[in-house]
Design a protein around this motif. Sequence first.
Motif, PDB file in Angstrom:
ATOM      1  N   MET A  37       0.846  -1.195   0.000  1.00 31.58           N
ATOM      2  CA  MET A  37       0.000   0.000   0.000  1.00 31.58           C
ATOM      3  C   MET A  37       0.881   1.245   0.000  1.00 31.58           C
ATOM      4  O   MET A  37       1.880   1.312   0.715  1.00 31.58           O
ATOM      5  N   PHE A  38       0.478   2.209  -0.810  1.00 30.16           N
ATOM      6  CA  PHE A  38       1.118   3.513  -0.859  1.00 30.16           C
ATOM      7  C   PHE A  38       0.045   4.581  -0.702  1.00 30.16           C
ATOM      8  O   PHE A  38      -1.147   4.277  -0.737  1.00 30.16           O
ATOM      9  N   SER A  39       0.468   5.831  -0.575  1.00 33.87           N
ATOM     10  CA  SER A  39      -0.509   6.920  -0.466  1.00 33.87           C
ATOM     11  C   SER A  39      -1.281   7.048  -1.777  1.00 33.87           C
ATOM     12  O   SER A  39      -0.847   6.559  -2.819  1.00 33.87           O
ATOM     13  N   ALA A  40      -2.416   7.704  -1.729  1.00 30.22           N
ATOM     14  CA  ALA A  40      -3.226   7.876  -2.932  1.00 30.22           C
ATOM     15  C   ALA A  40      -2.557   8.820  -3.913  1.00 30.22           C
ATOM     16  O   ALA A  40      -2.627   8.623  -5.122  1.00 30.22           O
ATOM     17  N   LYS A  41      -1.901   9.838  -3.414  1.00 24.40           N
ATOM     18  CA  LYS A  41      -1.417  10.916  -4.266  1.00 24.40           C
ATOM     19  C   LYS A  41      -0.049  10.643  -4.884  1.00 24.40           C
ATOM     20  O   LYS A  41       0.134  10.805  -6.082  1.00 24.40           O
ATOM     21  N   ASP A  42       0.921  10.255  -4.083  1.00 25.60           N
ATOM     22  CA  ASP A  42       2.307  10.150  -4.537  1.00 25.60           C
ATOM     23  C   ASP A  42       2.788   8.709  -4.634  1.00 25.60           C
ATOM     24  O   ASP A  42       3.951   8.413  -4.372  1.00 25.60           O
ATOM     25  N   TYR A  43       1.923   7.805  -5.030  1.00 22.80           N
ATOM     26  CA  TYR A  43       2.296   6.399  -4.952  1.00 22.80           C
ATOM     27  C   TYR A  43       3.435   6.009  -5.883  1.00 22.80           C
ATOM     28  O   TYR A  43       4.238   5.143  -5.550  1.00 22.80           O
ATOM     29  N   LEU A  44       3.547   6.646  -7.014  1.00 21.42           N
ATOM     30  CA  LEU A  44       4.635   6.301  -7.913  1.00 21.42           C
ATOM     31  C   LEU A  44       5.981   6.704  -7.313  1.00 21.42           C
ATOM     32  O   LEU A  44       6.941   5.931  -7.341  1.00 21.42           O
ATOM     33  N   VAL A  45       6.059   7.880  -6.723  1.00 22.03           N
ATOM     34  CA  VAL A  45       7.279   8.324  -6.049  1.00 22.03           C
ATOM     35  C   VAL A  45       7.586   7.388  -4.883  1.00 22.03           C
ATOM     36  O   VAL A  45       8.738   6.990  -4.682  1.00 22.03           O
ATOM     37  N   GLU A  46       6.558   7.014  -4.129  1.00 21.30           N
ATOM     38  CA  GLU A  46       6.768   6.089  -3.003  1.00 21.30           C
ATOM     39  C   GLU A  46       7.284   4.737  -3.484  1.00 21.30           C
ATOM     40  O   GLU A  46       8.164   4.152  -2.857  1.00 21.30           O
ATOM     41  N   LEU A  47       6.744   4.236  -4.582  1.00 22.05           N
ATOM     42  CA  LEU A  47       7.220   2.970  -5.149  1.00 22.05           C
ATOM     43  C   LEU A  47       8.688   3.088  -5.531  1.00 22.05           C
ATOM     44  O   LEU A  47       9.501   2.223  -5.192  1.00 22.05           O
ATOM     45  N   GLU A 129      -6.170   2.425  -7.442  1.00 25.57           N
ATOM     46  CA  GLU A 129      -6.329   3.672  -6.704  1.00 25.57           C
ATOM     47  C   GLU A 129      -7.638   3.687  -5.938  1.00 25.57           C
ATOM     48  O   GLU A 129      -8.689   3.354  -6.477  1.00 25.57           O
ATOM     49  N   ASN A 130      -7.554   4.082  -4.681  1.00 28.89           N
ATOM     50  CA  ASN A 130      -8.714   4.327  -3.846  1.00 28.89           C
ATOM     51  C   ASN A 130      -8.635   5.784  -3.400  1.00 28.89           C
ATOM     52  O   ASN A 130      -7.733   6.511  -3.804  1.00 28.89           O
ATOM     53  N   GLU A 131      -9.539   6.218  -2.569  1.00 27.44           N
ATOM     54  CA  GLU A 131      -9.571   7.630  -2.212  1.00 27.44           C
ATOM     55  C   GLU A 131      -8.342   8.086  -1.435  1.00 27.44           C
ATOM     56  O   GLU A 131      -7.787   9.146  -1.695  1.00 27.44           O
ATOM     57  N   TYR A 132      -7.894   7.299  -0.463  1.00 26.04           N
ATOM     58  CA  TYR A 132      -6.810   7.722   0.411  1.00 26.04           C
ATOM     59  C   TYR A 132      -5.534   6.896   0.284  1.00 26.04           C
ATOM     60  O   TYR A 132      -4.529   7.208   0.910  1.00 26.04           O
ATOM     61  N   TYR A 133      -5.560   5.831  -0.495  1.00 25.18           N
ATOM     62  CA  TYR A 133      -4.407   4.949  -0.635  1.00 25.18           C
ATOM     63  C   TYR A 133      -4.469   4.251  -1.981  1.00 25.18           C
ATOM     64  O   TYR A 133      -5.503   4.250  -2.658  1.00 25.18           O
ATOM     65  N   THR A 134      -3.357   3.674  -2.367  1.00 22.08           N
ATOM     66  CA  THR A 134      -3.265   2.917  -3.613  1.00 22.08           C
ATOM     67  C   THR A 134      -2.641   1.568  -3.300  1.00 22.08           C
ATOM     68  O   THR A 134      -1.620   1.496  -2.609  1.00 22.08           O
TER      69      THR A 134
END
Length: 143
Positions: A37-47, A129-134
Amino acid sequence: MMDRGKKGIVCRIMEDLDSRVKQLNELSMVYETSVCMFSAKDYLVELFDFYEIKNRDLKLIESPDGFRGTLCEVSGSDVWQTIAEKTVELFGEPKRVMIFEDDTSLRGELEGPYGLGPFFFIFDIMFCENEYYTLCFISGSNN
């Protein structure tokens, strides 16, 4: 500044989400599909940060096959339904499913022996993608 009551609620929500991700990952890893799980907004950067990816010039596109069709491609036609049912049970339907336009270089960086990915060979990747997480699904093999 967030008061203690709100902070406690946010912590409990995150703990609940983490617990559900662990349940889904445990099930899906039986079928050689990892879930994180990553954040909804910056998930690619987090990955990229999580797996220490150097080539960050990768483009995401919306999957034309939707959640079930893409999961079938990612985890395999013989096991995708079990993973899909558990995903919907724990998280509901994703709002949008994203895939890489071309993930060849990413797979090269994730794979062993020097990669930090969950598998020695990476087959496919998708983001729900979900509202608050991906949720990120990565399939592969250690064979």
